[in-house]
Design an enzyme around this catalytic site. Structure first.
Site, PDB file in Angstrom:
ATOM      1  CE1 TYR A  59      -3.727  -2.353   0.305  1.00 18.57           C
ATOM      2  CE2 TYR A  59      -2.775  -3.068   2.393  1.00 18.57           C
ATOM      3  CZ  TYR A  59      -3.691  -3.234   1.378  1.00 18.57           C
ATOM      4  OH  TYR A  59      -4.584  -4.278   1.415  1.00 18.57           O
ATOM      5  CB  THR A  60       3.689   2.379   1.952  1.00 15.22           C
ATOM      6  OG1 THR A  60       4.549   1.234   1.916  1.00 15.22           O
ATOM      7  CG2 THR A  60       2.786   2.287   3.171  1.00 15.22           C
TER       8      THR A  60
END
Length: 814
Positions: free
Chosen positions: A120-121
């Site tokens: 996600y990052t």
């Protein structure tokens, strides 16, 4: 190794060698940073891989999972969590003083929240991180094979920044650990520049620039001794405290608040808030009404709202002692020097960085010199071609092929193979006059560069000058103000009193020696002649003997019938919010001998040199001693007065040399004389006659007789009255005195007598533990105690039950 070949070995030797190999692997290849670039292998590999992927500060973000996969697949054959955790830390502004990774997404928080999953990052290098990789393509550092020999990776990064001290490091190896605090880049650059100019400088000189650690979360460092020790030896303890201030009512519009805006390094804010709330809930810290976390994108803010009676400094002192609002950072400046763990002091760490940068600039200069000489060689050939253009064109035109043309060029014009090939590769457009000037201009520039680089390599001072220039550049671009404030005052070890709020307490002691303290607010104010409230459930054959009001910080002086004195702090007496609690046996606080009992107690706030302690015995003896003589009473007690046979000490008061005292007896007599009539005696001496007693009369009490005040006398039957001090004639000591209370059967004998004023309140106690709190005197005679003459019987101030009696009273100011 031949398959099937068995070789016996010693298991002890094998375990020893295997463990040593493992230990050295952890030390050199995992846990400790290199002194040169300040990085551990995992951080170095992450930064190099991100640079190799082109994830620079001016490019778009890319998924963290891609970075982790690149590092795992090429350089770091360990778990993905170790790589991701290391990358996340380099992106947290509360973990690193100067971030090396620019993260986008949830990368955790100071509350201990975990980062989002790597899918996600996103991330990229910061601009500052690019300074660690500059010139890596110019043979500035050595490369080594990766884990499967398929690629090369750098053994160190050519860092232009002193990362080891700038961002610090922490790690646990086998048998050793490192813990290096972060520092301010501006201060480091100034210190290194000074060190280059003054290589013989001492620690004090460097500490003019490097003031101390500079943590990303700010806070306060207490004292410089720990810093100096760490910089001198590589070991030291730095005490870090949160930044907090007290907001008053005008600022908050409500109660007073303690507002915390900065935390010590590596303190979990959420855990801290929970800890404070728990201490308040369990009454280990009093005075806190509420704890709130009001942190937002503007910054950290923890609000501790205080109760009305909460004392901010005492609460802060308690928080510093019992929570992580104050922590210790233990410095251990251990780093790898030539692949060996070494503990470094400040100067050694800076010198290693300077030597490393010298090596980097020297290697870069050699690389550039080699490239410049190679280019000059080519340009010399092109210059020859331009000077003999027609002949060369004719030679090439008539050559059978390129190889023939190359050989003839080399033979006829004495050219090298590289020069001849460069002439053959020359484009026709380069033969224009303008292009000719460019080649000649480039050749002149190359010759200047070669001269400069040769001079640079021949002069180490010029290399050091370049190191300084690099530092000035990074300081101008990345330098910032210090975040952590260093206070000159060192750590003050909190005394127990520093952690205890000032609070008014009622201290009671029973005949059988049970003592306790209760907050005065437990007793509400009542009119005189009431029945009072029970303050203790006394045992059979036990009764209240003494009652007094003291502050929690006061020293309570306890006098025994044998003339000894003991001293305890009021807060050391067990406190109970229940009025009827029996308390603790006094023998648990002071070592009384057999048949020894407490006969008086007073509260002392300060032990002044100018004031005296006046003591009286039941037989009428008095003694004057300097109060300061009792400032330090040993735990076993001191002899305060040498008593006559069959006499006992009954009371003591504090008085000035120009004041008067009054003695009051059980039969209602009193004597009023100057303190000056009593000479100052040594601590263990006896007394002199204060009042001459008749029959079975004994002294009931003594006090300081101040003008404008009143003598309050209370009898065992509950009668009491006020009489102005001025009605008592000033006499010489040793007389029989004057009448102060007309004692009859219904009033009972005088239980106690003290000097009070209109602002006082009194707490009258009976033998059965009943107490009434009443004002001394008001305009309404129904509420206060009545002012009457000396020879009167007084009025009822408390109605003791049948078989009960008044034993004593204490005075207090609201």
């Amino acid at each position: 190794m031949v398959i099937g070949n068995t070789r016996p070995i010693n298991i002890e030797d094998e375990m020893k060698n295997s463990y040593m190999d493992y230990a050295m692997s952890v030390i050199v290849s995992r846990a400790l940073p290199d002194v040169r670039d300040g990085l551990k292998p995992v951080h170095r590999r992450i930064l190099y891989a991100m640079s190799d992927l082109g994830m620079h500060y001016n490019t778009s973000y890319k998924k963290s999972a891609r970075i982790v996969g690149e590092v795992l697949g090429k350089y770091h054959p360990h778990g993905d969590s170790s790589v991701y955790d290391a990358m996340v830390r380099m992106a947290q502004n509360f973990s690193l003083r100067y971030m090396l990774v620019d993260g986008q997404g949830n990368f955790g928080s100071v509350d201990g929240d975990p980062p989002a999953a790597m899918r996600y990052t996103e991330a990229r290098l910061t601009r500052l991180a690019g300074e660690l990789l500059v010139d890596i393509d110019k043979d500035t550092v050595e490369f080594m094979p990766n884990f499967d020999d398929s690629l090369k990776e750098p053994t160190v990064l050519p860092s232009r920044l002193p990362v080891l001290l700038m961002n610090g490091a922490s790690g646990i190896a086998v048998g050793m650990a490192t813990n290096i605090p972060p520092h301010n880049l501006t201060e480091l650059c100034d210190a290194i520049s000074y060190l280059i100019d003054n290589p013989e400088c001492g620690l004090e000189d460097l500490m003019q620039f490097v003031k101390g650690p500079d943590f990303p979360t700010g806070g306060l460092i207490l004292g410089r001794d720990g810093i100096k020790s760490a910089y001198a030896t590589g070991h030291g303890k730095v005490v870090v405290r949160a930044r907090a201030h007290v907001a008053d009512v005008a600022e908050t519009g409500a109660r007073r608040q303690i507002i915390i805006s900065e935390l010590p390094y590596q303190v979990n804010k959420a855990d801290l808030v929970k800890r404070i709330a728990m201490l308040s809930r369990e009454r280990k810290i009093n005075g806190i009404a509420e704890v709130r976390d009001e942190s937002d994108r503007q910054g950290l803010r923890v609000v501790i709202e205080l109760k009305r009676d909460g004392e901010p400094q005492q609460i802060l002192n308690n928080l510093y002692k019992h929570t992580n609002l104050q922590t210790s950072f233990f410095v251990n400046m251990l780093a790898l020097v030539n692949n060996r763990p070494v503990v470094l002091n400040l100067k050694e760490a800076l010198n290693h960085y300077v030597a490393f940068r010298q090596e980097i600039i020297t290697r870069r200069s050699k690389f550039e010199l080699k490239a410049a000489r190679a280019r000059a060689h080519i340009l010399e050939g092109l210059k020859i071609a331009l000077d003999n253009l027609d002949a060369i064109i004719n030679l090439i035109r008539h050559a059978e092929n390129a190889d023939t043309a190359r050989r003839e060029l080399m033979s006829r014009f004495e050219l090298s193979q590289l020069q001849a090939q460069a002439i053959l590769d020359l484009q026709l457009r380069r033969l224009a006059n303008l292009e000719r000037q460019k080649i000649l201009g480039e050749y002149a520039d190359i010759l200047k560069q070669i001269s400069y680089l040769e001079d640079l390599l021949a002069n180490p001072r010029k290399v050091l000058s370049l190191v300084k220039d690099d530092l000035a550049e990074v300081k101008a671009r990345y330098g910032d103000a210090r975040r952590t404030e260093i206070q000159s005052q060192g750590v003050i070890e909190f005394r127990e009193e520093d952690l205890i709020p000032h609070q008014s307490m009622v201290v009671t002691l029973t005949e059988r020696g049970f003592i306790k303290r209760v907050p005065t607010e437990v007793y509400r104010l009542q009119h005189r002649a009431g029945r009072g409230k029970s303050i203790i459930k006394t045992r059979e054959a036990d009764s209240v003997r003494f009652i007094m009001v003291a502050d929690t910080h006061d020293s309570v002086l306890l006098f025994t019938n044998r003339g000894k004195i003991f001293s305890i702090k009021c807060h050391e007496i067990p406190c109970d919010l229940l009025r009827t609690a029996k308390g603790i046996a006094i023998i648990n606080l002071v070592p009384l001998a057999e048949n020894e009992r407490i006969t008086s107690m007073i509260a002392v706030s300060r032990f002044d040199e100018e004031t005296s302690l006046i003591m009286a015995t039941s037989g009428g003896e008095c003694k004057r001693t300097k109060l300061s003589d009792f400032a330090a009473v040993r735990s076993s007690g001191l002899l305060a007065m040498d008593l006559p046979k069959n006499d006992e000490l009954i009371g003591a008061v504090i008085a000035g040399a120009d004041e008067n005292i009054i003695l009051i007896t059980h039969n209602g007599r009193s004597i009023h004389f100057p303190v000056a009539d009593l000479r100052v005696s040594q601590r263990a001496s006896g007394g002199v006659r204060g009042i001459t007693l008749e029959g079975d009369d004994r002294v009931a009490g003594l006090d300081v007789a101040r003008p404008g005040h009143f003598v309050l006398v209370v009898t065992t039957g509950g009668y009491g009255k006020l009489t102005a001090v001025e009605e008592y004639p000033l006499q010489r000591r040793a007389g029989s005195g004057v009448l102060t209370f007309k004692v009859v059967d219904k009033t009972g004998k005088v239980a106690a007598g003290k000097v009070v004023d209109r602002e006082h309140q009194v707490m009258i106690a009976t033998a059965e533990g009943v107490v009434i709190r009443t004002p001394v005197g008001t305009e309404d005679q129904e509420k206060g105690i009545i002012v009457m003459g000396r020879s009167t019987q007084g009025v009822i101030v408390i109605r003791p039950d049948e078989n009960d009696r008044v034993v004593n009273f204490a005075t207090m100011v609201e």
